[in-house]
Design a protein around this motif. Structure first.
Motif, PDB file in Angstrom:
ATOM      1  N   MET A 181       0.828  -1.185   0.000  1.00  0.00           N
ATOM      2  CA  MET A 181       0.000   0.000   0.000  1.00  0.00           C
ATOM      3  C   MET A 181       0.871   1.247   0.000  1.00  0.00           C
ATOM      4  N   ALA A 182       0.357   2.269  -0.642  1.00  0.00           N
ATOM      5  CA  ALA A 182       1.016   3.573  -0.648  1.00  0.00           C
ATOM      6  C   ALA A 182       0.219   4.510   0.262  1.00  0.00           C
ATOM      7  N   THR A 183       0.890   5.507   0.782  1.00  0.00           N
ATOM      8  CA  THR A 183       0.225   6.536   1.564  1.00  0.00           C
ATOM      9  C   THR A 183      -0.074   7.699   0.626  1.00  0.00           C
ATOM     10  N   ALA A 231      -0.850  -0.800  -8.339  1.00  0.00           N
ATOM     11  CA  ALA A 231       0.455  -1.071  -8.946  1.00  0.00           C
ATOM     12  C   ALA A 231       1.024   0.161  -9.627  1.00  0.00           C
ATOM     13  N   ASN A 232       0.123   1.073 -10.045  1.00  0.00           N
ATOM     14  CA  ASN A 232       0.556   2.323 -10.678  1.00  0.00           C
ATOM     15  C   ASN A 232      -0.383   3.438 -10.233  1.00  0.00           C
ATOM     16  N   VAL A 233      -0.092   4.649 -10.624  1.00  0.00           N
ATOM     17  CA  VAL A 233      -0.885   5.795 -10.176  1.00  0.00           C
ATOM     18  C   VAL A 233      -2.338   5.681 -10.639  1.00  0.00           C
ATOM     19  N   GLY A 234      -2.572   5.239 -11.859  1.00  0.00           N
ATOM     20  CA  GLY A 234      -3.936   5.092 -12.354  1.00  0.00           C
ATOM     21  C   GLY A 234      -4.754   4.134 -11.507  1.00  0.00           C
ATOM     22  N   GLN A 235      -4.189   2.972 -11.190  1.00  0.00           N
ATOM     23  CA  GLN A 235      -4.890   1.999 -10.347  1.00  0.00           C
ATOM     24  C   GLN A 235      -5.098   2.555  -8.944  1.00  0.00           C
ATOM     25  N   LEU A 236      -4.104   3.238  -8.436  1.00  0.00           N
ATOM     26  CA  LEU A 236      -4.209   3.835  -7.113  1.00  0.00           C
ATOM     27  C   LEU A 236      -5.363   4.834  -7.077  1.00  0.00           C
ATOM     28  N   LEU A 237      -5.487   5.676  -8.111  1.00  0.00           N
ATOM     29  CA  LEU A 237      -6.579   6.656  -8.156  1.00  0.00           C
ATOM     30  C   LEU A 237      -7.939   5.964  -8.299  1.00  0.00           C
ATOM     31  N   ASP A 238      -7.997   4.881  -9.076  1.00  0.00           N
ATOM     32  CA  ASP A 238      -9.237   4.115  -9.184  1.00  0.00           C
ATOM     33  C   ASP A 238      -9.646   3.577  -7.816  1.00  0.00           C
ATOM     34  N   ASN A 239      -8.680   3.013  -7.092  1.00  0.00           N
ATOM     35  CA  ASN A 239      -8.954   2.439  -5.782  1.00  0.00           C
ATOM     36  C   ASN A 239      -9.296   3.525  -4.762  1.00  0.00           C
ATOM     37  N   LEU A 240      -8.655   4.684  -4.883  1.00  0.00           N
ATOM     38  CA  LEU A 240      -8.957   5.801  -4.000  1.00  0.00           C
ATOM     39  C   LEU A 240     -10.417   6.223  -4.188  1.00  0.00           C
ATOM     40  N   ASP A 241     -10.866   6.326  -5.431  1.00  0.00           N
ATOM     41  CA  ASP A 241     -12.246   6.725  -5.703  1.00  0.00           C
ATOM     42  C   ASP A 241     -13.223   5.645  -5.259  1.00  0.00           C
ATOM     43  N   ALA A 242     -12.859   4.384  -5.414  1.00  0.00           N
ATOM     44  CA  ALA A 242     -13.738   3.296  -4.984  1.00  0.00           C
ATOM     45  C   ALA A 242     -13.941   3.334  -3.471  1.00  0.00           C
ATOM     46  N   LYS A 243     -12.907   3.686  -2.746  1.00  0.00           N
ATOM     47  CA  LYS A 243     -12.973   3.722  -1.273  1.00  0.00           C
ATOM     48  C   LYS A 243     -13.567   5.034  -0.773  1.00  0.00           C
ATOM     49  N   GLU A 273       8.802  13.216  -7.169  1.00  0.00           N
ATOM     50  CA  GLU A 273       8.769  13.287  -8.627  1.00  0.00           C
ATOM     51  C   GLU A 273       7.357  13.511  -9.157  1.00  0.00           C
ATOM     52  N   ASP A 274       7.202  14.516 -10.004  1.00  0.00           N
ATOM     53  CA  ASP A 274       5.935  14.816 -10.660  1.00  0.00           C
ATOM     54  C   ASP A 274       5.678  13.741 -11.713  1.00  0.00           C
ATOM     55  N   ILE A 275       4.500  13.112 -11.674  1.00  0.00           N
ATOM     56  CA  ILE A 275       4.230  12.024 -12.618  1.00  0.00           C
ATOM     57  C   ILE A 275       4.200  12.491 -14.067  1.00  0.00           C
ATOM     58  N   ARG A 276       4.015  13.793 -14.299  1.00  0.00           N
ATOM     59  CA  ARG A 276       4.037  14.306 -15.681  1.00  0.00           C
ATOM     60  C   ARG A 276       5.413  14.109 -16.313  1.00  0.00           C
ATOM     61  N   PHE A 277       6.450  14.030 -15.494  1.00  0.00           N
ATOM     62  CA  PHE A 277       7.807  13.850 -15.998  1.00  0.00           C
ATOM     63  C   PHE A 277       8.272  12.407 -15.853  1.00  0.00           C
ATOM     64  N   LEU A 278       7.362  11.545 -15.413  1.00  0.00           N
ATOM     65  CA  LEU A 278       7.651  10.115 -15.314  1.00  0.00           C
ATOM     66  C   LEU A 278       6.793   9.413 -16.368  1.00  0.00           C
ATOM     67  N   ASP A 279       5.962   8.481 -15.955  1.00  0.00           N
ATOM     68  CA  ASP A 279       5.109   7.745 -16.890  1.00  0.00           C
ATOM     69  C   ASP A 279       3.636   8.082 -16.732  1.00  0.00           C
ATOM     70  N   GLY A 280       3.343   9.275 -16.227  1.00  0.00           N
ATOM     71  CA  GLY A 280       1.950   9.673 -16.058  1.00  0.00           C
ATOM     72  C   GLY A 280       1.205   8.706 -15.165  1.00  0.00           C
ATOM     73  N   LEU A 281      -0.007   8.340 -15.578  1.00  0.00           N
ATOM     74  CA  LEU A 281      -0.822   7.421 -14.791  1.00  0.00           C
ATOM     75  C   LEU A 281      -0.236   6.016 -14.726  1.00  0.00           C
ATOM     76  N   GLU A 282       0.689   5.708 -15.617  1.00  0.00           N
ATOM     77  CA  GLU A 282       1.358   4.402 -15.613  1.00  0.00           C
ATOM     78  C   GLU A 282       2.571   4.371 -14.669  1.00  0.00           C
ATOM     79  N   THR A 283       2.860   5.478 -14.004  1.00  0.00           N
ATOM     80  CA  THR A 283       3.997   5.538 -13.075  1.00  0.00           C
ATOM     81  C   THR A 283       3.815   4.476 -11.992  1.00  0.00           C
ATOM     82  N   PRO A 284       4.790   3.599 -11.822  1.00  0.00           N
ATOM     83  CA  PRO A 284       4.665   2.539 -10.811  1.00  0.00           C
ATOM     84  C   PRO A 284       4.619   3.101  -9.391  1.00  0.00           C
TER      85      PRO A 284
END
Length: 91
Positions: free
Chosen positions: A1-3, A25-37, A63-74
């Protein structure tokens, strides 16, 4: 889990909590799970197409995800993810 650090304007969706622990596993999934909860928070962070809104910045660690892999950032267990609304203004 991430904080996930929640900015003040979005804490009404997390019962006032400044931080929540969310899996993903990545920022996109984390945001999906955040909204679900915490229903309703997702539409404040992402537009109807699923992209992060222009006025929202998301960081994994320092690190800003815009300079990494966006929503795919692990995201790894123990990572700190910060949601930071952009601030505009001036004199």
């Amino acid at each position: 889990m991430a904080t996930v650090r929640i900015p003040t304007p979005l804490r009404k969706y997390t019962e006032g909590k400044e931080e929540v622990d969310i899996a993903g596993a990545n920022v996109g999934q984390l945001l999906d799970n955040l909204d679900a909860k915490h229903g309703g928070i997702g539409e404040r962070i992402r537009d109807p197409k699923g992209a992060v809104r222009r006025f929202v910045n998301i960081f994994v660690g320092d690190e800003d995800i815009r300079f990494l892999d966006g929503l795919e950032t692990p995201v790894k267990d123990g990572d700190e993810v910060s949601i930071i609304p952009a601030i505009a203004g001036g004199l």
